[in-house]
Design a protein around this motif. Sequence first.
Motif, short mmCIF file in Angstrom:
data_model
loop_
_atom_site.label_atom_id
_atom_site.label_comp_id
_atom_site.label_asym_id
_atom_site.label_seq_id
_atom_site.Cartn_x
_atom_site.Cartn_y
_atom_site.Cartn_z
N TYR A 191 -8.56 5.06 -7.11
CA TYR A 191 -7.97 4.26 -6.03
C TYR A 191 -8.74 4.46 -4.73
O TYR A 191 -9.04 3.48 -4.03
CB TYR A 191 -6.49 4.64 -5.85
CG TYR A 191 -5.82 3.87 -4.73
CD1 TYR A 191 -5.71 2.48 -4.78
CD2 TYR A 191 -5.32 4.52 -3.60
CE1 TYR A 191 -5.12 1.76 -3.75
CE2 TYR A 191 -4.72 3.80 -2.56
CZ TYR A 191 -4.63 2.43 -2.64
OH TYR A 191 -4.05 1.72 -1.62
N HIS A 192 -9.07 5.73 -4.42
CA HIS A 192 -9.81 6.00 -3.19
C HIS A 192 -11.16 5.27 -3.19
O HIS A 192 -11.56 4.69 -2.19
CB HIS A 192 -10.05 7.50 -3.03
CG HIS A 192 -8.78 8.26 -2.78
ND1 HIS A 192 -8.75 9.58 -2.44
CD2 HIS A 192 -7.49 7.87 -2.81
CE1 HIS A 192 -7.49 9.97 -2.29
NE2 HIS A 192 -6.72 8.94 -2.52
N TYR A 221 -1.64 -0.52 -4.41
CA TYR A 221 -1.62 -1.23 -3.12
C TYR A 221 -0.43 -2.21 -3.04
O TYR A 221 0.30 -2.20 -2.07
CB TYR A 221 -2.95 -1.98 -2.94
CG TYR A 221 -3.12 -2.61 -1.58
CD1 TYR A 221 -3.58 -1.86 -0.50
CD2 TYR A 221 -2.83 -3.97 -1.35
CE1 TYR A 221 -3.74 -2.44 0.76
CE2 TYR A 221 -3.00 -4.54 -0.11
CZ TYR A 221 -3.45 -3.78 0.94
OH TYR A 221 -3.61 -4.35 2.18
N ASP A 268 -9.54 4.28 5.93
CA ASP A 268 -9.88 3.04 5.21
C ASP A 268 -8.62 2.35 4.70
O ASP A 268 -8.47 1.13 4.83
CB ASP A 268 -10.77 3.36 3.99
CG ASP A 268 -12.19 3.71 4.39
OD1 ASP A 268 -12.56 3.40 5.53
OD2 ASP A 268 -12.89 4.30 3.55
N ASP A 269 -7.71 3.16 4.12
CA ASP A 269 -6.46 2.63 3.55
C ASP A 269 -5.61 1.96 4.63
O ASP A 269 -5.12 0.84 4.45
CB ASP A 269 -5.69 3.78 2.89
CG ASP A 269 -4.66 3.28 1.90
OD1 ASP A 269 -4.93 2.25 1.25
OD2 ASP A 269 -3.59 3.90 1.77
N PHE A 273 -10.62 8.40 3.84
CA PHE A 273 -9.89 7.52 2.94
C PHE A 273 -8.64 6.97 3.61
O PHE A 273 -8.34 5.78 3.53
CB PHE A 273 -9.52 8.27 1.65
CG PHE A 273 -8.39 7.61 0.93
CD1 PHE A 273 -8.57 6.38 0.32
CD2 PHE A 273 -7.12 8.18 0.92
CE1 PHE A 273 -7.52 5.74 -0.31
CE2 PHE A 273 -6.07 7.54 0.30
CZ PHE A 273 -6.26 6.31 -0.32
N LEU A 296 -7.17 -1.26 5.88
CA LEU A 296 -6.99 -2.33 4.90
C LEU A 296 -5.58 -2.92 5.01
O LEU A 296 -5.39 -4.14 5.01
CB LEU A 296 -7.22 -1.77 3.49
CG LEU A 296 -7.77 -2.71 2.45
CD1 LEU A 296 -9.16 -3.16 2.81
CD2 LEU A 296 -7.80 -2.01 1.09
N MET A 297 -4.59 -2.02 5.10
CA MET A 297 -3.18 -2.44 5.23
C MET A 297 -2.98 -3.24 6.52
O MET A 297 -2.31 -4.27 6.52
CB MET A 297 -2.26 -1.21 5.27
CG MET A 297 -2.23 -0.44 3.98
SD MET A 297 -1.03 -1.08 2.83
CE MET A 297 -1.09 0.17 1.57
N VAL A 343 -10.64 1.52 -2.61
CA VAL A 343 -10.40 1.22 -1.18
C VAL A 343 -11.73 1.24 -0.42
O VAL A 343 -12.01 0.37 0.40
CB VAL A 343 -9.39 2.23 -0.57
CG1 VAL A 343 -9.32 2.10 0.93
CG2 VAL A 343 -8.01 2.03 -1.18
N LYS A 344 -12.53 2.23 -0.74
CA LYS A 344 -13.84 2.38 -0.07
C LYS A 344 -14.73 1.17 -0.37
O LYS A 344 -15.38 0.63 0.53
CB LYS A 344 -14.50 3.67 -0.59
CG LYS A 344 -15.46 4.29 0.39
CD LYS A 344 -15.92 5.63 -0.14
CE LYS A 344 -17.19 6.10 0.50
NZ LYS A 344 -17.11 6.20 1.96
N LEU A 346 -9.90 -11.17 0.55
CA LEU A 346 -9.42 -9.90 -0.02
C LEU A 346 -9.45 -9.98 -1.56
O LEU A 346 -9.87 -9.06 -2.24
CB LEU A 346 -8.01 -9.56 0.48
CG LEU A 346 -7.38 -8.31 -0.12
CD1 LEU A 346 -8.19 -7.06 0.20
CD2 LEU A 346 -5.94 -8.10 0.35
N ILE A 356 -13.81 -1.85 -1.25
CA ILE A 356 -13.27 -3.06 -0.61
C ILE A 356 -13.58 -3.03 0.88
O ILE A 356 -13.98 -4.05 1.47
CB ILE A 356 -11.75 -3.21 -0.89
CG1 ILE A 356 -11.55 -3.53 -2.38
CG2 ILE A 356 -11.12 -4.28 -0.03
CD1 ILE A 356 -10.14 -3.42 -2.88
N SER A 357 -13.43 -1.85 1.51
CA SER A 357 -13.75 -1.73 2.93
C SER A 357 -15.22 -2.05 3.18
O SER A 357 -15.54 -2.76 4.14
CB SER A 357 -13.45 -0.31 3.43
OG SER A 357 -12.10 -0.04 3.25
#
Lengths: 144, 180
Positions: B165-166, B141, A25-26, A22, A29-30, B169-170, B122, B172-173
């Motif tokens: 949230y996790h 975010y 990934d975070d 995670f 993304l940032m 993010v996953k 995005l 979106i990735s």
Amino acid sequence: MTTIFKPFIYSIVIDIQLYDQFMKDDKELMARFGKENPFKTPEGYFEHFHEQLMNSLSEPEHAATQPCQVTLFTRIKPWLYMAAMFISTVFVIQGLMYVQETKLATNQMANSEMIFTDEADMFMATSLYDEYVLYSYLTNNDNN
Amino acid sequence: MALPFDEDILIERLRDHATRRAAFSDVVKAYSEPLYWHIRRMVLNHDDANDLLQNTFIKAWTGIDGFLGNSKVLTWLYRIATNETITFLNRNNTVVMEEPESCATQLEADPYFDGDSLQTRLQEAIQTLPPKQRMVFNMKYYDDMKYEEMSSILGTSIGALKASYHLAVKKISSFFDDDI
């Protein structure tokens, strides 16, 4: 002993792996997109919004704080209901008592008749006499 | 999030009928910006965000007697704004999730969006998330909001918010994995 803790150790290892994944990934993304805001507003929007909104607001109604008119009838209504309930209860009880008394009187009358017939029956049942003796007994009674 | 007011004094001023209007004016001035961005990131369009922000403050003003001061004023306003936004999105039942391209078209036509193609992508990816998860992602975010604060606004446990949230993010990735 170690076999007992194996599932817990595995779950912790999996949690750490997931957390690492995670975080990766975070961070990715940032790094790729940053946090910049791509949206914008019209010029002076927030100042204009404040002014426009405050002008459109009317005074809120304070219905809860304003005392409402309470009539005398509204005030005594619960007491009236209670009095009506008591009166009706008294009537019901009196009615029931009357019915009970009537029933009792009728039963007593019926019982007295029963005593009379029973007397003859009892005489026959408890005595060694036959029907002729009963006949003479009743005739003697009539004569007396 | 730093508060520009002493919370107790503000609540007292909002309760007192004599100072209520002036206090509410201060609230609007201070909090309209964070609330606007909270709504705007969800609905994308400026006009819709403006309408929803107005509705939020009007509802807060009319229901001010019902606010008992159990939470911070901003948290209370966030809650109203969130409900308004979710209701709006459900009512319009946007088909963005099935067609992310329509989101890109909408953003490109919007005069109040100046993101590049990467930012547009995005936003497209964020729009594929369900509304509540999208909200969680935006609050963490972009606003870097604490989970405790998010929990009091959204009425969801901290653990569930972290997981949400996790997962966001996953998702979106993985949306961008197709690009590679």
